[in-house]
Design a protein around this motif. Structure first.
Motif, PDB file in Angstrom:
ATOM      1  N   MET A  88       0.840  -1.196   0.000  1.00  0.00           N
ATOM      2  CA  MET A  88       0.000   0.000   0.000  1.00  0.00           C
ATOM      3  C   MET A  88       0.874   1.244   0.000  1.00  0.00           C
ATOM      4  N   ARG A  89       0.478   2.198  -0.830  1.00  0.00           N
ATOM      5  CA  ARG A  89       1.084   3.525  -0.768  1.00  0.00           C
ATOM      6  C   ARG A  89       0.217   4.386   0.141  1.00  0.00           C
ATOM      7  N   MET A  90       0.842   5.073   1.094  1.00  0.00           N
ATOM      8  CA  MET A  90       0.102   5.971   1.984  1.00  0.00           C
ATOM      9  C   MET A  90       0.904   7.261   2.099  1.00  0.00           C
ATOM     10  N   ASP A  91       0.295   8.374   1.694  1.00  0.00           N
ATOM     11  CA  ASP A  91       1.006   9.647   1.650  1.00  0.00           C
ATOM     12  C   ASP A  91       0.876  10.426   2.946  1.00  0.00           C
ATOM     13  N   VAL A  92       1.847  11.323   3.176  1.00  0.00           N
ATOM     14  CA  VAL A  92       1.963  11.998   4.457  1.00  0.00           C
ATOM     15  C   VAL A  92       0.882  13.048   4.672  1.00  0.00           C
ATOM     16  N   HIS A  93       0.444  13.706   3.629  1.00  0.00           N
ATOM     17  CA  HIS A  93      -0.562  14.763   3.771  1.00  0.00           C
ATOM     18  C   HIS A  93      -1.950  14.202   4.024  1.00  0.00           C
ATOM     19  N   VAL A  94      -2.021  12.963   4.440  1.00  0.00           N
ATOM     20  CA  VAL A  94      -3.285  12.247   4.547  1.00  0.00           C
ATOM     21  C   VAL A  94      -3.364  11.560   5.903  1.00  0.00           C
ATOM     22  N   SER A  95      -4.584  11.493   6.468  1.00  0.00           N
ATOM     23  CA  SER A  95      -4.837  10.636   7.617  1.00  0.00           C
ATOM     24  C   SER A  95      -5.863   9.589   7.206  1.00  0.00           C
ATOM     25  N   TYR A  96      -5.832   8.446   7.901  1.00  0.00           N
ATOM     26  CA  TYR A  96      -6.583   7.277   7.467  1.00  0.00           C
ATOM     27  C   TYR A  96      -7.452   6.760   8.607  1.00  0.00           C
TER      28      TYR A  96
ATOM     29  N   THR B 229      -7.843   5.704 -12.201  1.00  0.00           N
ATOM     30  CA  THR B 229      -6.827   5.845 -11.156  1.00  0.00           C
ATOM     31  C   THR B 229      -7.508   6.018  -9.807  1.00  0.00           C
ATOM     32  N   VAL B 230      -6.793   5.696  -8.756  1.00  0.00           N
ATOM     33  CA  VAL B 230      -7.238   5.927  -7.388  1.00  0.00           C
ATOM     34  C   VAL B 230      -6.050   6.471  -6.599  1.00  0.00           C
ATOM     35  N   PRO B 231      -6.298   7.141  -5.491  1.00  0.00           N
ATOM     36  CA  PRO B 231      -5.188   7.629  -4.670  1.00  0.00           C
ATOM     37  C   PRO B 231      -4.687   6.542  -3.717  1.00  0.00           C
ATOM     38  N   PHE B 232      -3.394   6.594  -3.420  1.00  0.00           N
ATOM     39  CA  PHE B 232      -2.842   5.776  -2.331  1.00  0.00           C
ATOM     40  C   PHE B 232      -3.216   4.303  -2.510  1.00  0.00           C
ATOM     41  N   GLY B 233      -2.765   3.715  -3.600  1.00  0.00           N
ATOM     42  CA  GLY B 233      -3.235   2.402  -4.019  1.00  0.00           C
ATOM     43  C   GLY B 233      -2.883   1.253  -3.096  1.00  0.00           C
ATOM     44  N   CYS B 234      -3.670   0.198  -3.228  1.00  0.00           N
ATOM     45  CA  CYS B 234      -3.469  -1.075  -2.528  1.00  0.00           C
ATOM     46  C   CYS B 234      -3.305  -2.146  -3.592  1.00  0.00           C
ATOM     47  N   TYR B 235      -2.136  -2.780  -3.657  1.00  0.00           N
ATOM     48  CA  TYR B 235      -1.783  -3.701  -4.730  1.00  0.00           C
ATOM     49  C   TYR B 235      -1.306  -5.039  -4.172  1.00  0.00           C
ATOM     50  N   ARG B 236      -1.435  -6.070  -4.951  1.00  0.00           N
ATOM     51  CA  ARG B 236      -0.691  -7.299  -4.673  1.00  0.00           C
ATOM     52  C   ARG B 236       0.758  -7.078  -5.108  1.00  0.00           C
ATOM     53  N   SER B 237       1.694  -7.553  -4.332  1.00  0.00           N
ATOM     54  CA  SER B 237       3.105  -7.322  -4.649  1.00  0.00           C
ATOM     55  C   SER B 237       3.498  -7.936  -5.987  1.00  0.00           C
ATOM     56  N   GLU B 238       2.802  -8.971  -6.385  1.00  0.00           N
ATOM     57  CA  GLU B 238       3.153  -9.645  -7.640  1.00  0.00           C
ATOM     58  C   GLU B 238       2.946  -8.759  -8.857  1.00  0.00           C
ATOM     59  N   VAL B 239       2.066  -7.726  -8.753  1.00  0.00           N
ATOM     60  CA  VAL B 239       1.833  -6.894  -9.929  1.00  0.00           C
ATOM     61  C   VAL B 239       3.084  -6.095 -10.285  1.00  0.00           C
ATOM     62  N   PHE B 240       3.930  -5.797  -9.319  1.00  0.00           N
ATOM     63  CA  PHE B 240       5.149  -5.054  -9.614  1.00  0.00           C
ATOM     64  C   PHE B 240       6.161  -5.919 -10.352  1.00  0.00           C
ATOM     65  N   ARG B 241       6.120  -7.222 -10.110  1.00  0.00           N
ATOM     66  CA  ARG B 241       6.946  -8.123 -10.908  1.00  0.00           C
ATOM     67  C   ARG B 241       6.372  -8.270 -12.312  1.00  0.00           C
ATOM     68  N   GLN B 242       5.062  -8.119 -12.420  1.00  0.00           N
ATOM     69  CA  GLN B 242       4.396  -8.308 -13.708  1.00  0.00           C
ATOM     70  C   GLN B 242       4.517  -7.079 -14.611  1.00  0.00           C
ATOM     71  N   VAL B 243       4.312  -5.882 -14.045  1.00  0.00           N
ATOM     72  CA  VAL B 243       4.280  -4.681 -14.890  1.00  0.00           C
ATOM     73  C   VAL B 243       5.435  -3.724 -14.637  1.00  0.00           C
ATOM     74  N   GLY B 244       6.282  -3.999 -13.645  1.00  0.00           N
ATOM     75  CA  GLY B 244       7.416  -3.137 -13.356  1.00  0.00           C
ATOM     76  C   GLY B 244       7.162  -2.184 -12.205  1.00  0.00           C
ATOM     77  N   LEU B 245       8.162  -1.390 -11.878  1.00  0.00           N
ATOM     78  CA  LEU B 245       8.080  -0.441 -10.771  1.00  0.00           C
ATOM     79  C   LEU B 245       7.547   0.906 -11.254  1.00  0.00           C
ATOM     80  N   PHE B 246       7.532   1.890 -10.373  1.00  0.00           N
ATOM     81  CA  PHE B 246       7.080   3.226 -10.743  1.00  0.00           C
ATOM     82  C   PHE B 246       8.144   3.911 -11.603  1.00  0.00           C
ATOM     83  N   ASP B 247       7.686   4.727 -12.533  1.00  0.00           N
ATOM     84  CA  ASP B 247       8.575   5.429 -13.459  1.00  0.00           C
ATOM     85  C   ASP B 247       9.196   6.628 -12.749  1.00  0.00           C
TER      86      ASP B 247
END
Length: 346
Positions: free
Chosen positions: A91-99, A164-182
């Motif tokens: 999960m990406r969670m940004d600092v300017h945000v509370s959850y 798109t959505v903010p502060f995404g929640c992903y399965r870790s395997e998708v980063f092996r499938q499509v790559g990391l952030f540009d």
């Protein structure tokens, strides 16, 4: 919840001493089992007390770690965290945000239930302070006239597949499938990544029953800089993905272009002056209509401030987009100009 897997949370951070503690407190207060969490605060060489704050939390909570991000930007920080993450879910969670307390568990449930490539909730915008300008900025960033049909900002009453959505929640395997952030994309890196997910047949799901609370920028200058950057990097995203992601991103650039095309010759070409005046009049009337509807809920001062905030929001994005077209599509620059390389936080 004992059968849930490890969740790796990545929090990019730079010069965020004002918001970092509240963000981490909201993560700690979540109901997800703490022995199933690892939180990486990835600091981009902060010049304030951000690292001191992050390290104080790491000493108290063994699931929090502080990582250094010499690249300073958000995508570099996200990739630094991804290389250390061991969770089945990221999960990406940004600092300017509370959850809210159910944030992590709810998104994980939706991810497991739907098989989506990325799941996110709506983002409720809050003012950075109580000034009329700050309140107007928060209003504009959650208003259809300000951000179009960006559903995660304006809200939705039912789950929907989006771009798109903010502060995404992903399965870790998708980063092996499509790559990391540009890492070329100081802004809009999540938009570009989400389109790669979609191209791989992995949907982006926005769910209404979970919300994060985003604290907007407090001044017009900060709003201008942020949205200029958002607009600037959109043409680079378009070049990378081979097309425009959504029509709404073109509207501010079209508005800015219309002002340039009609405004420059207006002094000597009467039809251009008429066209320019009609454009400005229509835009002004739209702002007045929006402001009038805001008054009952927010009062007169924030409503009046929208007369400045909406133009700053739209023109900064629009002029940034036009500069991005020149840099990335006309002159085919391979990387952003040094003047655009700026802080990583939203």
């Amino acid at each position: 919840m004992s059968n849930r897997g490890l969740v790796s949370i990545i929090v990019p951070c730079r010069d965020e001493e004002r918001f970092l503690a509240a963000c981490l407190d909201s993560i700690i207060a979540n109901d997800y089992p703490k022995d199933k969490l690892e939180v990486f605060v990835v600091d981009g060489e902060s010049r304030d007390a951000s690292v001191v704050i992050a390290e104080s939390y790491a000493r108290r909570y063994p699931f929090i770690r502080v990582l250094q991000n010499p690249g300073k930007t958000a995508p570099a920080g996200l990739n630094r965290g991804l290389r250390c993450a061991e969770g089945d879910i990221v999960m990406r969670m940004d600092v300017h945000v509370s959850y809210p307390p159910h944030y992590i568990s709810t998104l994980v449930d939706w991810l497991n239930r739907t098989g989506a490539g990325n799941v996110g909730g709506i983002c409720i915008t809050r003012p950075a302070n109580d000034s009329a300008i700050a309140r107007a900025i928060a209003i504009a960033l959650a208003h259809p006239f300000g951000v179009g049909n960006s559903y995660f900002r304006i809200g939705t009453s039912e789950p929907r597949w989006v771009d798109t959505v903010p502060f995404g929640c992903y399965r870790s395997e998708v980063f092996r499938q499509v790559g990391l952030f540009d890492e070329e994309l100081v802004r809009n890196q999540d938009d570009e990544f989400n389109l790669r997910l979609i191209k791989h047949g992995l949907g982006i799901l926005l769910v209404p029953d979970v919300a994060s609370y985003y604290y907007a920028r407090e001044s017009l200058s900060r709003l201008w800089r942020m949205y200029f950057q958002y607009g600037y990097f959109k043409p680079l995203v378009a070049r990378k993905i081979g097309g425009v992601l959504t029509v709404r991103q073109l509207i501010p650039a079209a508005f800015a272009s219309s002002l340039i095309v009609t405004g420059l010759p207006a002094a000597w070409f009467f039809p251009a002056a008429i066209a320019s005046g009609l454009i400005i009049l229509a835009y002004t009337l739209a702002i007045i209509a929006c402001a009038a509807r805001v008054v009952p809920r927010h009062g007169c001062k924030p409503a009046l401030a929208l007369a400045v905030v909406f133009p700053v929001l739209h023109l900064s994005y629009g002029f940034g987009y036009l500069k991005g077209i020149m840099d990335f599509l006309v002159f085919r620059n391979k990387s952003p100009t040094n003047a655009i390389k700026v802080p990583l936080s939203r």
